[in-house]
Design a protein around this motif. Sequence first.
Motif, PDB file in Angstrom:
ATOM      1  N   ILE A   1     -21.588   1.550  10.826  1.00 58.75           N
ATOM      2  CA  ILE A   1     -21.404   2.399  12.013  1.00 58.75           C
ATOM      3  C   ILE A   1     -21.356   3.897  11.700  1.00 58.75           C
ATOM      4  CG2 ILE A   1     -20.236   0.591  13.340  1.00 58.75           C
ATOM      5  CD1 ILE A   1     -17.581   2.057  12.703  1.00 58.75           C
ATOM      6  N   GLY A   2     -21.110   4.229  10.434  1.00 61.95           N
ATOM      7  CA  GLY A   2     -21.067   5.647  10.052  1.00 61.95           C
ATOM      8  C   GLY A   2     -19.847   6.372  10.608  1.00 61.95           C
ATOM      9  N   ILE A   3     -19.703   7.649  10.206  1.00 62.68           N
ATOM     10  CA  ILE A   3     -18.533   8.434  10.617  1.00 62.68           C
ATOM     11  C   ILE A   3     -19.017   9.782  11.146  1.00 62.68           C
ATOM     12  CG2 ILE A   3     -16.311   9.401   9.839  1.00 62.68           C
ATOM     13  CD1 ILE A   3     -16.734   7.451   7.334  1.00 62.68           C
TER      14      ILE A   3
ATOM     15  N   VAL B   1     -10.596   6.408  12.349  1.00 65.06           N
ATOM     16  CA  VAL B   1     -11.498   7.091  13.282  1.00 65.06           C
ATOM     17  C   VAL B   1     -11.310   6.558  14.692  1.00 65.06           C
ATOM     18  CG1 VAL B   1     -13.909   7.465  13.877  1.00 65.06           C
ATOM     19  CG2 VAL B   1     -13.164   7.622  11.493  1.00 65.06           C
TER      20      VAL B   1
ATOM     21  N   ASN C   1     -14.414  -1.535   3.018  1.00 62.65           N
ATOM     22  CA  ASN C   1     -14.714  -0.659   4.161  1.00 62.65           C
ATOM     23  C   ASN C   1     -16.166  -0.824   4.593  1.00 62.65           C
ATOM     24  OD1 ASN C   1     -12.209   0.417   4.399  1.00 62.65           O
ATOM     25  ND2 ASN C   1     -12.681   2.386   3.467  1.00 62.65           N
TER      26      ASN C   1
ATOM     27  N   ASP D   1       0.838  -1.214   0.000  1.00 63.45           N
ATOM     28  CA  ASP D   1       0.000   0.000   0.000  1.00 63.45           C
ATOM     29  C   ASP D   1       0.867   1.256   0.000  1.00 63.45           C
ATOM     30  OD1 ASP D   1      -2.335  -1.301  -0.131  1.00 63.45           O
ATOM     31  OD2 ASP D   1      -2.955  -0.968   1.941  1.00 63.45           O
TER      32      ASP D   1
ATOM     33  N   ASP E   1     -23.462   1.970   2.624  1.00 60.52           N
ATOM     34  CA  ASP E   1     -23.625   0.911   3.633  1.00 60.52           C
ATOM     35  C   ASP E   1     -24.498   1.425   4.765  1.00 60.52           C
ATOM     36  OD1 ASP E   1     -21.989   1.895   6.018  1.00 60.52           O
ATOM     37  OD2 ASP E   1     -20.467   2.011   4.453  1.00 60.52           O
TER      38      ASP E   1
ATOM     39  N   SER F   1     -22.879   5.123   5.657  1.00 57.94           N
ATOM     40  CA  SER F   1     -22.081   6.070   4.855  1.00 57.94           C
ATOM     41  C   SER F   1     -22.326   5.832   3.370  1.00 57.94           C
ATOM     42  CB  SER F   1     -20.596   5.871   5.121  1.00 57.94           C
ATOM     43  OG  SER F   1     -20.359   5.616   6.468  1.00 57.94           O
TER      44      SER F   1
ATOM     45  N   ASN G   1     -11.572  -1.353  -2.167  1.00 57.19           N
ATOM     46  CA  ASN G   1     -11.373  -0.606  -0.918  1.00 57.19           C
ATOM     47  C   ASN G   1     -12.689  -0.125  -0.333  1.00 57.19           C
ATOM     48  OD1 ASN G   1      -8.711  -0.162   0.204  1.00 57.19           O
ATOM     49  ND2 ASN G   1      -8.161   0.603  -1.821  1.00 57.19           N
TER      50      ASN G   1
ATOM     51  N   GLY H   1      -6.921  -2.761   9.728  1.00 56.51           N
ATOM     52  CA  GLY H   1      -6.690  -1.679   8.763  1.00 56.51           C
ATOM     53  C   GLY H   1      -5.452  -0.855   9.078  1.00 56.51           C
TER      54      GLY H   1
ATOM     55  N   TYR I   1     -16.721  -1.879   8.363  1.00 58.27           N
ATOM     56  CA  TYR I   1     -17.380  -0.962   9.285  1.00 58.27           C
ATOM     57  C   TYR I   1     -18.906  -1.082   9.217  1.00 58.27           C
ATOM     58  CZ  TYR I   1     -12.599   0.502   9.034  1.00 58.27           C
ATOM     59  OH  TYR I   1     -11.236   0.476   9.052  1.00 58.27           O
TER      60      TYR I   1
ATOM     61  N   LEU J   1      -8.317   4.625   1.986  1.00 61.10           N
ATOM     62  CA  LEU J   1      -9.012   5.791   1.416  1.00 61.10           C
ATOM     63  C   LEU J   1      -8.037   6.816   0.826  1.00 61.10           C
ATOM     64  CD1 LEU J   1     -11.994   6.415   3.871  1.00 61.10           C
ATOM     65  CD2 LEU J   1     -12.049   5.466   1.567  1.00 61.10           C
TER      66      LEU J   1
HETATM   67  N1  LIG Z   1     -17.798   2.771   5.217  1.00 59.71           N
HETATM   68  C1  LIG Z   1     -17.269   3.223   6.356  1.00 59.71           C
HETATM   69  N2  LIG Z   1     -18.010   3.322   7.492  1.00 59.71           N
HETATM   70  C2  LIG Z   1     -17.494   3.797   8.643  1.00 59.71           C
HETATM   71  N3  LIG Z   1     -16.223   4.217   8.789  1.00 59.71           N
HETATM   72  C3  LIG Z   1     -15.422   4.161   7.697  1.00 59.71           C
HETATM   73  C4  LIG Z   1     -15.893   3.685   6.438  1.00 59.71           C
HETATM   74  N4  LIG Z   1     -14.877   3.744   5.553  1.00 59.71           N
HETATM   75  C5  LIG Z   1     -13.829   4.247   6.226  1.00 59.71           C
HETATM   76  N5  LIG Z   1     -14.126   4.496   7.517  1.00 59.71           N
HETATM   77  C6  LIG Z   1     -13.243   5.083   8.559  1.00 59.71           C
HETATM   78  O1  LIG Z   1     -12.195   5.752   7.902  1.00 59.71           O
HETATM   79  C7  LIG Z   1     -10.940   5.227   8.311  1.00 59.71           C
HETATM   80  C8  LIG Z   1      -9.975   5.246   7.144  1.00 59.71           C
HETATM   81  O2  LIG Z   1     -10.368   4.287   6.173  1.00 59.71           O
HETATM   82  P1  LIG Z   1      -9.268   3.574   5.280  1.00 59.71           P
HETATM   83  O3  LIG Z   1      -9.960   2.682   4.308  1.00 59.71           O
HETATM   84  O4  LIG Z   1      -8.364   4.625   4.754  1.00 59.71           O
HETATM   85  O5  LIG Z   1      -8.431   2.738   6.331  1.00 59.71           O
HETATM   86  P2  LIG Z   1      -8.679   1.316   6.981  1.00 59.71           P
HETATM   87  O6  LIG Z   1      -9.914   0.686   6.415  1.00 59.71           O
HETATM   88  O7  LIG Z   1      -8.611   1.492   8.460  1.00 59.71           O
HETATM   89  O8  LIG Z   1      -7.388   0.537   6.514  1.00 59.71           O
HETATM   90  P3  LIG Z   1      -7.028  -0.067   5.071  1.00 59.71           P
HETATM   91  O9  LIG Z   1      -8.142   0.307   4.141  1.00 59.71           O
HETATM   92  O10 LIG Z   1      -5.733   0.582   4.740  1.00 59.71           O
HETATM   93  O11 LIG Z   1      -6.920  -1.528   5.298  1.00 59.71           O
HETATM   94  C9  LIG Z   1     -11.230   3.829   8.839  1.00 59.71           C
HETATM   95  O12 LIG Z   1     -10.284   3.441   9.798  1.00 59.71           O
HETATM   96  C10 LIG Z   1     -12.620   4.000   9.428  1.00 59.71           C
HETATM   97  O13 LIG Z   1     -12.509   4.496  10.747  1.00 59.71           O
END
Ligand SMILES: Nc1ncnc2c1ncn2[C@@H]1O[C@H](COP(=O)(O)OP(=O)(O)OP(=O)(O)O)[C@@H](O)[C@H]1O
Length: 349
Positions: free
Chosen positions: A279-281, A296, A248, A176, A276, A335, A244, A306, A252, A311
């Motif tokens: 859990i949302g952000i 988060v 996600n 990555d 999806d 989200s 990706n 992760g 999540y 992202l």
């Molecule tokens: N669909 C989603 N719902 C809720 N939170 C999300 C979602 N997508 C991303 N996030 C939040 O954003 C953060 C960054 O996402 P990202 O995909 O960059 O990293 P990751 O999933 O933790 O690791 P990686 O994708 O590198 O394996 C996540 O750790 C999560 O907290």
Amino acid sequence: MFTYSKGLALLLATSISLITTAFLYLLDDTTLSILLVAVCISFSATFILVYVILEYLVFKEIRNLYSGIDKINRKEFKSYTEEIIQGSKSPLKQLNQEIFSYAVRKQQEIDELRKLEAFRREFIADVSHELKTPIFAAQGFVLTLLDGAVEDEEVRYKFLKKAAKSLDGLSLLVQDLLVLSQLESGDITMKPDVFDIFELTKDVFEQLEDKAAKKEITLRFKSPQQQSVFVNADPTRITQVMTNLVMNGIKYGNEGGYVAVDFREEENRILIAVEDNGIGIAKEHLKRIFDRFYRVEKSRSKKQGGTGLGLAIVKHIVEKHQSKIMVTSMPEQGSVFSFKLDKGVPDQL
Ligand SMILES: Nc1ncnc2c1ncn2[C@@H]1O[C@H](COP(=O)(O)OP(=O)(O)OP(=O)(O)O)[C@@H](O)[C@H]1O
Ligand SMILES: [Mg+2]
């Protein structure tokens, strides 16, 4: 400065009036009253002239220069620009302007260098922190085995599996990082092609089926009648983006939830949305989730395995397609991540 110009004007006025009087005194028919008038006129005229020139043409501009330098020191570039833009084109004003634009250029360079330095420091700290975890874990398992645990067949197998898992994580992280640095440096260029993003998404669903099934999450299209949608983009990179985003959505997402993909045509472009009901952000995190290594909830994301690079890679790839990744999200509700791609016209064979 004010008293300095007055003193200088006084000195010059006195000397010029004395010289003029002395000159007139040498003439034969000069009376005392003529001498007095000459003294007064030459003194006051010289005084006023020298004082005005010094005060308003020279010292005022020098004072402006000082206040400009002071403002540059305090980084008040905006108010200072407005002041000098209003001014005339006298040589001192031009000098003032030159100094200012030079200072602004240098300040911008310094700011840029400082930002790069902070970015480099932060990046090295992040990378070493992320590398440390899987390396230490694998090292721990191997050392325990060497310390004697290798004799026990069951423990040996378990520890070797754990060490292998840590090394897999390490390998994914390095991959990555490599992709991200190549995207940032421009080493990876997009190879656009016309392809069916509906079919591509179906393949992504198939790849992630097992992971979704473990959480009883349904992977589907928003419209049950969804059919082929052709876009013009780099299929390999878009596979990465969709994987990706869907991943996600699963990671999540809540048990028994869904990840739904939707395609919509908008002015010669196709809007792709991955939704999806997980859990949302929260709002305060939304701006930062596309930053490298940003997670988060560190503990929860860590459990999900992760690294926070997914992202960041998605954002780069989407931007390389002259598009922007967008997100709307509500905690506890879910989200939606969306982006646009150029519409493609399939070859008619
Ligand atoms: N669909 C989603 N719902 C809720 N939170 C999300 C979602 N997508 C991303 N996030 C939040 O954003 C953060 C960054 O996402 P990202 O995909 O960059 O990293 P990751 O999933 O933790 O690791 P990686 O994708 O590198 O394996 C996540 O750790 C999560 O907290
Ligand atoms: Mg991710």
